[in-house]
Scaffold this active site. Structure first.
Site, PDB file in Angstrom:
ATOM      1  N   LYS A  78       0.844  -1.207   0.000  1.00 55.91           N
ATOM      2  CA  LYS A  78       0.000   0.000   0.000  1.00 55.91           C
ATOM      3  C   LYS A  78       0.872   1.247   0.000  1.00 55.91           C
ATOM      4  CE  LYS A  78      -3.956   1.935   2.581  1.00 55.91           C
ATOM      5  NZ  LYS A  78      -4.877   1.734   3.716  1.00 55.91           N
ATOM      6  N   SER A 153      -9.834   1.631   2.869  1.00 57.57           N
ATOM      7  CA  SER A 153      -8.969   2.436   2.032  1.00 57.57           C
ATOM      8  C   SER A 153      -7.904   1.633   1.286  1.00 57.57           C
ATOM      9  CB  SER A 153      -8.283   3.497   2.895  1.00 57.57           C
ATOM     10  OG  SER A 153      -7.437   2.870   3.844  1.00 57.57           O
ATOM     11  N   SER A 177     -10.037  -0.845   7.016  1.00 59.58           N
ATOM     12  CA  SER A 177      -9.503  -0.688   5.659  1.00 59.58           C
ATOM     13  C   SER A 177      -8.822  -1.897   5.052  1.00 59.58           C
ATOM     14  CB  SER A 177      -8.522   0.475   5.624  1.00 59.58           C
ATOM     15  OG  SER A 177      -9.242   1.659   5.535  1.00 59.58           O
TER      16      SER A 177
HETATM   17  N1  GLN Z   1     -13.230   3.867   6.394  1.00 58.56           N
HETATM   18  C1  GLN Z   1     -12.592   4.254   7.605  1.00 58.56           C
HETATM   19  C2  GLN Z   1     -12.206   5.709   7.553  1.00 58.56           C
HETATM   20  O1  GLN Z   1     -12.433   6.321   6.581  1.00 58.56           O
HETATM   21  C3  GLN Z   1     -11.437   3.348   7.892  1.00 58.56           C
HETATM   22  C4  GLN Z   1     -10.180   3.732   7.242  1.00 58.56           C
HETATM   23  C5  GLN Z   1      -9.019   2.853   7.606  1.00 58.56           C
HETATM   24  O2  GLN Z   1      -9.170   1.803   8.214  1.00 58.56           O
HETATM   25  N2  GLN Z   1      -7.839   3.307   7.211  1.00 58.56           N
HETATM   26  O3  GLN Z   1     -11.678   6.240   8.461  1.00 58.56           O
END
Ligand code: GLN
Length: 476
Positions: A78, A153, A177
């Site tokens: 990532k 994400s 995410s």
């Molecule tokens: N969807 C969540 C957020 O927007 C989780 C993001 C994550 O786990 N990096 O914060």
């Protein structure tokens, strides 16, 4: 043989036996990405670096030197994790031209085990989002249906594994995410408990919730990769040694107990709920009984998550000021204007929104009403889970409230936030959690989430759940 469908373990075996060279493995995978990545999964393809590493590895094998456990395995990373000499943009304009000057601890570990980094994957900007649509560069698409979101994400890392571009990838999970995109794309996504894998070299979003997580298509690959990465690290004071904890010794394989929290189902679509109930019944028939419990406070997890994560994000992102890293817009010469211009142009809308929320909840008026309450909720969820998840017990739930959504369907910001309802509790509690594909609804994959007190126990449960695949309509 179709090497793209090989697991990491199979690829490694073929390489070690001399059936295929590391160079051939790497070239085949790189070409596949170059020719087939219509999903926007990659932001950087490390062609030169990977071929060079593969050649060195082939030599090592020829010389009969000892090979690492990931030898010959191509791995995608990532783009919020630092790989020395490669770009690290966090899918943000503010870091567009930034080249990482050092390796994250996880990257050092991959290299020590002879794994080969073949590219950096697309993501929601600074890991904020659940859709793959918040990347500043390109929207990520779901390989099972390109009109649909792959989740986020870590969408790019999930897609890279789902579309057989790599057998393993790294993501980060602050509130879901890794698990949510795994569920949307039909692969396994595992986040260990807080501190089990070093965060050194991971761009901080919310430091008390962030974990590095893993995507793979098989549970054996997840286990292998996790064993290679988990360790205490002097460079991350919150990391701790992953020895089998005392409660593992008391773990009794034949006496596993599954529970689910009935309030978690209230957030699910009708289809998801019905599927989960069917799944639960099928598991019971196989001898895995599932007890229903009630934890009404679970509803406070989501607001608490957004308050805490935004507060920490606003402080962590203060370092991107147009002076220290990446973009620096200096049309006007005074320092305040450099900050303002760089940050207004460099950050996308979602990132700015989190910074504003974070600044507010940390302000004098927001602190008592929001931040302190959110911390109290976090502590409460943590102790409630501790009590529930003793010894042989695992909590299961659908991983997501619904199947992958259409990218073009209109949605409000809060609709996206609501998608994290089932995944954030594990981050608040600091516990390991995994999403395993268990079937399809309307031709799109769905995952079951398992949460336990400890990684080894989680993987035992995951094994049992995986072996019960036949209980649902696994085929698409
Ligand atoms: N969807 C969540 C957020 O927007 C989780 C993001 C994550 O786990 N990096 O914060």
């Amino acid at each position: 043989m179709n090497i793209f469908k090989y697991s990491a373990i199979e690829l490694n075996k073929s390489f070690v036996k001399g059936l295929i060279s590391a160079e051939d493995i790497v070239i085949a995978h790189i070409n596949k990405i170059i020719n087939e990545d219509k999903y926007g999964a990659f932001l950087y393809i490390a062609k030169e670096e990977a071929i060079q590493a593969a050649k060195a590895l082939d030599k090592k094998r020829k010389n009969g030197e000892k090979l690492g456990r990931l030898a010959g395995v191509p791995i995608a990373v990532k783009d919020n994790i630092s790989v020395k000499g490669m770009p690290m943009t966090c899918a943000s304009h503010i870091l567009e031209n930034y080249i990482a000057p050092y390796d994250a601890t996880v990257i050092e570990k991959i290299k020590e085990e002879d794994g080969i980094i073949i590219g950096k994957t697309n993501m929601d900007e600074f890991a904020m989002g659940s859709s793959g649509m918040n990347s500043a560069f390109k929207t990520i698409k779901n390989p099972l249906d390109i009109a649909k979101s792959p989740g986020g994400s870590s969408g790019g890392s999930a897609v890279a594994v789902a579309a057989n571009m790599v057998p393993l990838s790294l993501g980060s999970d602050t509130g879901g995410s890794v698990r949510q995109p795994a569920s949307f794309c039909g692969v396994i996504g595992f986040k260990p408990g807080y501190g089990k894998i070093s965060r050194y070299g991971l761009t901080a979003f919310s430091s008390t919730l962030d974990t590095i997580g893993i995507f793979a298509r098989s549970l054996s690959d997840i286990k292998l990769f996790y064993q290679c990465l988990a360790a205490e690290d002097d460079k991350d004071q919150t990391s701790w040694k992953s020895t089998k904890a005392n409660n593992y010794l008391e773990f009794n394989k034949d006496n596993k107990k599954l529970i689910y929290i009935k309030e978690m189902l209230e957030y699910c679509s009708i289809d998801m709920k019905e599927n989960f109930i069917k799944y639960k019944k099928a598991l019971s028939k196989k001898g895995m009984d599932i007890e229903e419990i009630s934890l009404p406070e679970i509803k406070y997890s989501l607001p608490a998550y957004y308050v805490i994560s935004s507060a920490e994000a606003s402080s962590n992102l203060a370092r991107f000021d147009g002076v220290k890293y990446g973009m620096s817009l200096r049309e006007v010469k005074d320092i305040d204007s450099i900050y303002k211009l760089t940050r207004s142009k460099g950050f996308g809308d979602e990132v700015k929104r989190r910074i504003i929320i974070g600044n507010y909840v940390l302000s004098k008026e927001g602190k008592e009403g929001y931040y302190e309450k959110a911390l109290a909720v976090k502590n409460h969820i943590k102790s409630a889970f501790k009590e529930i998840l003793q010894y042989n017990t695992a909590l299961i739930s659908p991983c997501t409230t619904d199947i992958a959504f259409n990218i073009h369907d209109p949605k409000k910001v809060t609709d996206f936030y609501g998608m994290d309802q089932l995944t954030v509790p594990a981050n608040l509690a600091g516990l390991p959690a995994i999403s395993i594909p268990i079937g399809y609804i309307k031709d799109m994959p769905i995952g079951v989430q398992i949460i336990t007190s400890q990684e080894e126990i989680l993987l035992e449960f995951a094994q049992a759940i995986e072996e019960s695949k036949g209980v649902t309509n696994y085929e698409r």
